[in-house]
Design an enzyme around this catalytic site. Structure first.
Site, PDB file in Angstrom:
ATOM      1  N   ARG A   1     -11.802   8.160 -20.690  1.00 58.13           N
ATOM      2  CA  ARG A   1     -12.114   8.854 -19.438  1.00 58.13           C
ATOM      3  C   ARG A   1     -10.966   9.756 -19.036  1.00 58.13           C
ATOM      4  NH1 ARG A   1     -13.302   3.570 -18.709  1.00 58.13           N
ATOM      5  NH2 ARG A   1     -11.449   3.256 -17.417  1.00 58.13           N
TER       6      ARG A   1
ATOM      7  N   GLN B   1     -19.508   1.214 -30.714  1.00 55.38           N
ATOM      8  CA  GLN B   1     -19.239   0.811 -29.330  1.00 55.38           C
ATOM      9  C   GLN B   1     -19.354   1.994 -28.376  1.00 55.38           C
ATOM     10  OE1 GLN B   1     -15.263  -0.699 -28.807  1.00 55.38           O
ATOM     11  NE2 GLN B   1     -15.523  -1.104 -26.631  1.00 55.38           N
TER      12      GLN B   1
ATOM     13  N   TYR C   1     -10.714  -8.831 -20.716  1.00 49.59           N
ATOM     14  CA  TYR C   1     -10.122  -7.482 -20.791  1.00 49.59           C
ATOM     15  C   TYR C   1      -8.909  -7.493 -19.882  1.00 49.59           C
ATOM     16  CZ  TYR C   1     -10.645  -2.287 -20.966  1.00 49.59           C
ATOM     17  OH  TYR C   1     -10.494  -0.928 -21.173  1.00 49.59           O
TER      18      TYR C   1
ATOM     19  N   THR D   1     -15.868 -12.077 -35.449  1.00 45.06           N
ATOM     20  CA  THR D   1     -14.644 -12.392 -34.724  1.00 45.06           C
ATOM     21  C   THR D   1     -13.902 -13.459 -35.522  1.00 45.06           C
ATOM     22  OG1 THR D   1     -15.695 -11.928 -32.589  1.00 45.06           O
ATOM     23  CG2 THR D   1     -13.693 -13.265 -32.554  1.00 45.06           C
TER      24      THR D   1
ATOM     25  N   ASP E   1     -15.263 -12.869 -24.041  1.00 48.45           N
ATOM     26  CA  ASP E   1     -14.099 -12.028 -24.302  1.00 48.45           C
ATOM     27  C   ASP E   1     -13.729 -11.295 -23.025  1.00 48.45           C
ATOM     28  OD1 ASP E   1     -12.082 -10.972 -25.904  1.00 48.45           O
ATOM     29  OD2 ASP E   1     -13.250  -9.195 -26.404  1.00 48.45           O
TER      30      ASP E   1
ATOM     31  N   THR F   1      -7.679  -7.606 -25.816  1.00 49.50           N
ATOM     32  CA  THR F   1      -6.561  -7.045 -26.582  1.00 49.50           C
ATOM     33  C   THR F   1      -5.254  -7.183 -25.830  1.00 49.50           C
ATOM     34  OG1 THR F   1      -8.070  -5.437 -27.562  1.00 49.50           O
ATOM     35  CG2 THR F   1      -5.720  -4.989 -27.766  1.00 49.50           C
TER      36      THR F   1
ATOM     37  N   HIS G   1      -3.387  -2.273 -22.031  1.00 48.28           N
ATOM     38  CA  HIS G   1      -4.504  -1.931 -22.912  1.00 48.28           C
ATOM     39  C   HIS G   1      -5.614  -1.225 -22.140  1.00 48.28           C
ATOM     40  CE1 HIS G   1      -7.569  -2.216 -26.013  1.00 48.28           C
ATOM     41  NE2 HIS G   1      -8.358  -2.853 -25.166  1.00 48.28           N
TER      42      HIS G   1
ATOM     43  N   TYR H   1     -22.274   1.425 -25.412  1.00 50.90           N
ATOM     44  CA  TYR H   1     -21.761   0.554 -24.352  1.00 50.90           C
ATOM     45  C   TYR H   1     -22.197   0.938 -22.938  1.00 50.90           C
ATOM     46  CZ  TYR H   1     -17.986   3.486 -22.395  1.00 50.90           C
ATOM     47  OH  TYR H   1     -17.257   4.452 -21.751  1.00 50.90           O
TER      48      TYR H   1
ATOM     49  N   ASP I   1     -10.665  -9.774 -32.648  1.00 50.07           N
ATOM     50  CA  ASP I   1     -12.033  -9.377 -32.314  1.00 50.07           C
ATOM     51  C   ASP I   1     -12.282  -7.990 -32.912  1.00 50.07           C
ATOM     52  OD1 ASP I   1     -14.503  -9.865 -31.187  1.00 50.07           O
ATOM     53  OD2 ASP I   1     -13.994  -8.877 -29.305  1.00 50.07           O
TER      54      ASP I   1
ATOM     55  N   GLU J   1      -8.485  -6.026 -32.724  1.00 54.55           N
ATOM     56  CA  GLU J   1      -8.055  -6.362 -31.374  1.00 54.55           C
ATOM     57  C   GLU J   1      -7.250  -7.653 -31.462  1.00 54.55           C
ATOM     58  OE1 GLU J   1     -11.283  -6.371 -28.586  1.00 54.55           O
ATOM     59  OE2 GLU J   1     -11.244  -4.175 -28.428  1.00 54.55           O
TER      60      GLU J   1
ATOM     61  N   GLU K   1      -5.679 -10.707 -30.112  1.00 54.65           N
ATOM     62  CA  GLU K   1      -5.961 -11.484 -28.910  1.00 54.65           C
ATOM     63  C   GLU K   1      -5.474 -12.930 -29.049  1.00 54.65           C
ATOM     64  OE1 GLU K   1      -9.822 -11.047 -27.217  1.00 54.65           O
ATOM     65  OE2 GLU K   1     -10.215  -9.130 -28.234  1.00 54.65           O
TER      66      GLU K   1
ATOM     67  N   ARG L   1     -15.504   1.066 -33.234  1.00 55.82           N
ATOM     68  CA  ARG L   1     -15.350   1.913 -32.060  1.00 55.82           C
ATOM     69  C   ARG L   1     -16.435   2.977 -31.949  1.00 55.82           C
ATOM     70  NH1 ARG L   1     -12.240  -1.249 -28.972  1.00 55.82           N
ATOM     71  NH2 ARG L   1     -10.225  -1.703 -29.925  1.00 55.82           N
TER      72      ARG L   1
ATOM     73  N   GLU M   1      -5.374   2.431 -29.699  1.00 59.19           N
ATOM     74  CA  GLU M   1      -4.214   2.813 -28.900  1.00 59.19           C
ATOM     75  C   GLU M   1      -3.094   3.407 -29.745  1.00 59.19           C
ATOM     76  OE1 GLU M   1      -3.410  -0.398 -25.684  1.00 59.19           O
ATOM     77  OE2 GLU M   1      -4.521  -1.369 -27.299  1.00 59.19           O
TER      78      GLU M   1
ATOM     79  N   LYS N   1     -19.181  -5.118 -31.453  1.00 55.82           N
ATOM     80  CA  LYS N   1     -18.276  -6.265 -31.388  1.00 55.82           C
ATOM     81  C   LYS N   1     -18.843  -7.512 -32.049  1.00 55.82           C
ATOM     82  CE  LYS N   1     -15.152  -4.663 -28.305  1.00 55.82           C
ATOM     83  NZ  LYS N   1     -13.689  -4.731 -28.393  1.00 55.82           N
TER      84      LYS N   1
END
Length: 414
Positions: A149, A247, A135, A264, A133, A356, A140, A251, A240, A206, A208, A244, A370, A260
């Protein structure tokens, strides 16, 4: 509707002769040792090709017409056809088009092998080898960076220099319609002193696009961007599912894991890459010079690596987003080149996903993270999510990608 008239599709049908996606189907049970007209077990999965609201039993048609590819099309999954390579993919596609659109006698014979979609059960069309997968949406990645962050650069320093990705779990890739059981695991709310264990409370989607590898490659031999068509058989939609809260706790420092890997979902239909020629498009402008193996500037690659796919996300029947795949910063060609540049080999049935898909507008976001800016609400038990998409086809036609749907079921034990 007669058998023959089933072949007469309206010009705006998303699954006409310019598409012809492959899938796998069975007859609904019980079968009681019944056989198909060409002598196969009625309970065995069979390769099907979607045409309008029907499925063509590709193996049965190939047998009747004496196709040299009948043995491949009579297999109980797509992997042998995937492994056969592009010259065979092209020859089979040409045969299918001739059977479905040829003269009256041929069309009448083909129509006998059509089954209404409503009367078959669709299966996962191929055995997944490895799952990666990526990114690859700048929108996104920037949105998620601002949520996770705040106050720092939303993109990590490496983001515009390489397609970031991770290896997922192939064994939990399932076909559309498979229930999504809410996962359990560790999560640590901001106010808690220690992690808790239980069902995820921040279950997300997600939206995709995924690419299915056919022809393998040798260990130690990278696959360049211009070899994309030689190795990638087709395209499908993919959801996917993401927990959250699991995760966010797990992570650091190694990335996605249990948040994750629980499930899927993919479409039951794999659209051949060759069906999307009219949808090829250039990706967004690059902000930094790319290393040679990723360079896709003018003259660096034979054809543009982007695809103009228009995705729709619905939640309980209500449209919530329309992410544009044409906005993806990293292309499927670059992803293929990057995942093999270290010498990693491709295997038949490898599946790699875009990450995503999100666009720059508020109604183009491919995850609830999002959409809600991380605040929720996220998915509730009983919610049903469907991804659908279309792409420009030849002469103004549209090419449909098969839908992928999943319904959330409660975690065992509540």
């Amino acid at each position: 509707m007669t058998e023959a008239s089933a072949l007469d599709l309206p010009g705006d049908d998303l699954f006409g002769a310019d598409n012809l996606p492959y899938g796998l189907f069975t007859d609904p049970g019980p079968h009681d040792a019944r056989t198909t007209p060409d002598g196969r077990d009625a309970g065995q999965p069979r390769i099907g090709v979607r045409y309008g609201a029907y499925v063509l039993d590709a193996g049965a048609a190939a047998t009747e017409f004496g196709s040299p590819h009948a043995e491949l099309l009579r297999e109980p999954l797509l992997n042998p056809l995937l492994a056969a390579g592009r010259p065979v993919w092209q020859a089979v596609r040409a045969e299918l088009r001739e059977w479905l659109t040829g003269g009256a006698e041929r069309r009448a014979a083909t129509a006998r092998h059509l089954r209404p979609l409503a009367e078959v059960e669709l299966r996962l069309p191929f055995e997944v080898a490895d799952y990666v997968d990526f990114y690859s949406s700048e929108h996104h990645a920037a949105n998620v960076g601002r949520i996770f962050r705040p106050g720092s650069d939303p993109l990590t320093p490496n983001w515009k220099h390489l397609p970031i990705g991770y290896h997922g779990r192939a064994g939990t890739v399932v076909v559309s319609g498979t229930p999504v059981v809410r996962p359990r695991g560790q999560r640590k709310p901001p106010t808690a002193e220690a992690p808790l264990f239980g069902p995820s409370t921040r279950l997300d989607i997600e939206a995709e696009v995924a690419f299915v590898v056919g022809a393998p490659s040798r260990l130690g031999e990278p696959v360049g961007q211009d070899a994309f068509r030689d190795h990638v058989f087709g395209v499908c939609l993919l959801n996917d599912w993401s927990a959250r809260d699991l995760q966010a706790w797990e992570y650091v420092p190694l990335g996605p894991f249990l948040g994750k890997s629980f499930q899927t979902s993919v479409s039951p239909w794999i659209t051949p890459v060759d069906a999307l020629d009219a949808a090829r498009t250039r990706p967004p402008a690059r902000d930094f010079p790319l290393l040679p193996y990723l360079d896709d500037g003018d003259g660096a690659v034979a054809e543009p690596g982007g695809f103009d796919l228009r995705i729709t996300v619905t939640l309980n029947g209500r449209r919530i987003a329309e992410p544009p795949f044409s906005s993806m910063y990293w292309t499927a060609q670059q992803q293929l080149a990057h995942l093999t540049v270290n010498g990693a080999s491709l295997r038949t049935g490898d599946l790699y996903a875009s990450g995503t898909v999100s666009g720059p507008e508020p109604d183009q976001l491919g995850s609830l993270l999002e959409v809600t800016e991380g605040k929720g609400p996220f998915l509730a038990d009983g919610d049903e999510v469907t991804l659908s998409a279309w792409a420009p086809g030849p002469d103004g036609a549209r090419i449909g990608l098969g839908e992928v749907t999943g319904r959330i079921e409660p975690s065992p034990g509540g």
